[in-house]
Design a protein around this motif. Structure first.
Motif, PDB file in Angstrom:
ATOM      1  N   ASP A 239     -10.586 103.883  72.297  1.00  0.00           N
ATOM      2  CA  ASP A 239     -11.044 102.682  72.057  1.00  0.00           C
ATOM      3  C   ASP A 239     -10.773 101.747  73.297  1.00  0.00           C
ATOM      4  O   ASP A 239     -11.252 101.084  73.975  1.00  0.00           O
ATOM      5  N   ASP A 240      -9.267 101.902  73.767  1.00  0.00           N
ATOM      6  CA  ASP A 240      -8.835 101.109  74.902  1.00  0.00           C
ATOM      7  C   ASP A 240      -7.454 101.583  75.198  1.00  0.00           C
ATOM      8  O   ASP A 240      -7.050 102.379  74.623  1.00  0.00           O
ATOM      9  N   LYS A 246     -11.668  99.690  78.427  1.00  0.00           N
ATOM     10  CA  LYS A 246     -12.196 100.091  76.688  1.00  0.00           C
ATOM     11  C   LYS A 246     -12.970 101.153  77.238  1.00  0.00           C
ATOM     12  O   LYS A 246     -13.637 101.424  78.268  1.00  0.00           O
ATOM     13  N   ASP A 247     -13.421 101.982  76.205  1.00  0.00           N
ATOM     14  CA  ASP A 247     -14.293 103.065  76.081  1.00  0.00           C
ATOM     15  C   ASP A 247     -13.804 103.993  77.253  1.00  0.00           C
ATOM     16  O   ASP A 247     -14.716 104.471  78.227  1.00  0.00           O
ATOM     17  N   GLU A 461      -5.670 103.919  67.187  1.00  0.00           N
ATOM     18  CA  GLU A 461      -6.700 104.142  67.851  1.00  0.00           C
ATOM     19  C   GLU A 461      -7.704 104.438  66.717  1.00  0.00           C
ATOM     20  O   GLU A 461      -7.213 103.969  65.474  1.00  0.00           O
ATOM     21  N   ARG A 462      -8.811 104.409  67.015  1.00  0.00           N
ATOM     22  CA  ARG A 462     -10.222 104.420  66.014  1.00  0.00           C
ATOM     23  C   ARG A 462     -10.214 103.045  65.269  1.00  0.00           C
ATOM     24  O   ARG A 462     -10.170 103.026  63.961  1.00  0.00           O
ATOM     25  N   ARG A 463      -9.878 102.143  65.802  1.00  0.00           N
ATOM     26  CA  ARG A 463     -10.034 100.661  65.513  1.00  0.00           C
ATOM     27  C   ARG A 463     -11.238 100.153  65.869  1.00  0.00           C
ATOM     28  O   ARG A 463     -11.908  99.292  65.144  1.00  0.00           O
ATOM     29  N   ARG A 464     -11.771 100.679  67.001  1.00  0.00           N
ATOM     30  CA  ARG A 464     -13.371 100.288  67.431  1.00  0.00           C
ATOM     31  C   ARG A 464     -14.282 101.441  67.067  1.00  0.00           C
ATOM     32  O   ARG A 464     -15.331 101.154  66.755  1.00  0.00           O
ATOM     33  N   ILE A 465     -13.971 102.635  67.505  1.00  0.00           N
ATOM     34  CA  ILE A 465     -14.904 103.769  67.321  1.00  0.00           C
ATOM     35  C   ILE A 465     -14.549 104.697  66.416  1.00  0.00           C
ATOM     36  O   ILE A 465     -13.263 105.194  66.540  1.00  0.00           O
ATOM     37  N   THR A 478     -13.186 102.731  60.500  1.00  0.00           N
ATOM     38  CA  THR A 478     -12.118 102.503  61.203  1.00  0.00           C
ATOM     39  C   THR A 478     -10.929 101.931  60.609  1.00  0.00           C
ATOM     40  O   THR A 478     -10.958 101.150  59.680  1.00  0.00           O
ATOM     41  N   GLY A 494      -5.822  97.290  68.452  1.00  0.00           N
ATOM     42  CA  GLY A 494      -5.287  98.613  68.163  1.00  0.00           C
ATOM     43  C   GLY A 494      -4.040  98.724  68.683  1.00  0.00           C
ATOM     44  O   GLY A 494      -3.086  99.635  68.151  1.00  0.00           O
TER      45      GLY A 494
END
Length: 519
Positions: A239-240, A246-247, A461-465, A478, A494
């Protein structure tokens, strides 16, 4: 000459049982709930070269990295009988600073023949934030760095070294108790190995240790040989880094050729400003975990399993970082994403054996402050489970720890007994798993009220993706991090650190696993 399979099995279990007993001693004598209740530790037996011979079924993220610590100690220290070496330096065999490793040699007839070691996560090792899991930009912000140094000399504790450690942490009494537990665990391992040699002779014990390594290698080669030859690629993203990026891409290229596997991470992004960087030992552990999980036979986890696996990285990337890059989240978060990409690549080769992505995070929370009820400073560390990915044979499990973490949860009663915290909610996050022919497991909801002013850091993690589904299965939902003040809710990022007041609450909603197959 053929090895007697019955004797091999007997010795395999005898050696593994020593590591298991070390773990029982460590858990029963530990002071902190993180070790006593969550069992955030690992124990292992090593040969005279520092190769892992047997590890108890503890924490997968310690799988390939413990031997790096032992080998680092061998390279840097001249051991005498009764010595024990402590270290946590990620760039000298460690993982991240809270994971402290203690190593003891086993002398037989005046010569080192084996080593025993244990690694335990200390809930505070200093640094800029309580729990030593900060949003850092340098490893020097994360806590006390301990190079290989003797904690015990000739059977006696080096009080000066222990006092230096205790003077740099927020909870010195707890650290003191946990270090004594680690010492006790190693003493147990040394005693049991000496008994084994006395009962069966040194030659026989070393012979069967070598044969156990060879046996594990043969089984792993057989497992890899059943994977179709070819090159398999997969990539996923963090995510960041909690600071300014990010990404962040983690990519893998897996080449299977007969009974060997080459795992190449060279196209992964460069190391980051924030603490999601992983040292290479973490990457090794993540890869070894995946391949070890593919094995159907009951074999000990050891260096023999790893011989057919070659791991390639580029120095200075997020999976093989250079000092002084911060690494506190690499051990807990990046390791999970490395597993995700290795599984994703292998799903193209053996789809019937590989699940969709599990939650892909450990949902770390570190809380600290002054406890007015017990008149002391406190630090509380926890990882929270989530949903597992579905697979070709069924739905994913709900509300469990997955992949690189194998800890228990801290029971509600233990939290409220030891800390100025109140657990208001703890349950399954319904319908958070991805849909598909088989449904991903659901995550967890945990809500905690603060009974005193405190500081909290969340690394997740896994808050965006979202966790990916496979073969038409949908992604899992997410996760969410929510702060509740005076009845109003605020969605947080996250990764964050914040000071909270008495009566404030935090609610963590963890991700679900990915679904498998189209409906």
């Amino acid at each position: 000459m053929a090895v007697d399979p019955i004797k091999l099995e007997v010795f395999k279990n005898k050696i593994s049982s020593i590591a298991e007993e070390m773990g029982i001693v460590l858990q029963k004598t530990a002071y902190s709930p993180n070790i006593k209740e969550r069992r955030d530790f690992s124990c292992g037996i090593f040969n005279e070269n520092g190769e892992l011979v047997a590890q108890a079924a503890h924490i997968p993220v310690h799988l390939g990295s413990m031997s790096d610590s032992v080998k680092s100690a061998i390279e840097n220290i001249t051991f005498e009988e009764g010595d024990m070496v402590v270290l946590n330096d990620p760039y000298k065999g460690g993982t991240h600073l809270p994971d402290v490793t203690l190593i003891a040699p086993v002398f037989i007839d005046g010569k080192i023949r084996f080593y025993v070691a244990n690694r335990a996560h200390h809930s505070d090792i200093g640094g800029v934030s309580a729990g030593s899991m900060p949003l850092s930009t340098s490893i020097y912000q994360e806590g006390l760095i301990i190079p290989p140094v003797k904690l015990l000399s000739n059977g006696k504790i080096n009080k000066e070294i222990l006092e230096i450690i205790k003077s740099n942490v927020r909870t010195p009494e707890e650290r003191d108790g946990d270090f004594h537990a680690q010492i006790s665990a190693n003493l147990t391992g040394v005693k049991r190995l000496r008994e084994l040699v006395k009962n069966y002779t040194l030659n026989k014990v070393t012979y069967f240790m070598n044969e156990i390594l060879n046996y594990s290698e043969r089984v792993m080669r057989k497992t890899i040989g059943e994977i179709p030859d070819g090159v398999y690629y997969f990539e996923d993203f963090m995510d960041d880094d909690g600071i300014d990026r990010k990404d962040i891409k983690i990519s893998v290229r897996i080449e299977i050729k007969e009974d060997e596997a080459t795992i190449d991470f060279s196209e992964t992004d460069l190391q980051s400003t924030g603490s999601i960087n992983a040292v290479k030992s973490i990457t090794k552990s993540s890869v070894y975990y995946v391949f070890r999980a593919l094995v159907d036979e009951d074999i000990p986890t050891n260096e023999g399993c790893f011989r057919p696996i070659k791991i390639l990285t580029k120095r200075g990337t997020v999976v093989d970082c250079l000092p002084p890059a911060p690494v506190s989240a690499g051990n807990v978060e990046t390791s999970q994403r490395i597993v995700d990409v290795v599984l994703g690549a292998l799903s193209k080769a053996v789809p019937d054996k590989i699940p969709a992505a599990s939650q892909g995070t450990m949902n770390n929370i570190a809380i600290g402050g002054y406890d007015p009820f017990r008149n002391r400073y406190y630090t509380y560390y926890e990882t929270i489970g989530g949903g597992m990915g579905a697979f070709s044979g069924g739905n994913g499990e709900s509300a469990v720890q997955s992949h690189m973490t194998n800890t228990l949860n801290t029971p509600v009663e233990a939290i409220e007994y030891n800390y100025p915290l109140r657990v208001l909610r703890y349950g399954v996050r319904r319908n958070s798993g991805g849909n598909g022919l088989y449904k991903g497991g659901d995550g967890i909801i945990r809500e905690i009220e603060f009974l005193t002013d405190s500081e909290i850091t969340v690394i997740s993690e896994r808050r965006r993706i979202p966790p990916y589904g496979l073969f038409g299965g949908e992604s899992g939902r997410t996760g969410k991090n929510i702060i509740i003040k005076d009845g109003s809710e605020k969605n947080m990022k996250g990764k964050f650190t914040i000071k909270l007041s008495k009566g404030d609450k935090i609610r963590i909603e963890t991700p679900g696993g990915g679904g498998f197959g189209s409906v």
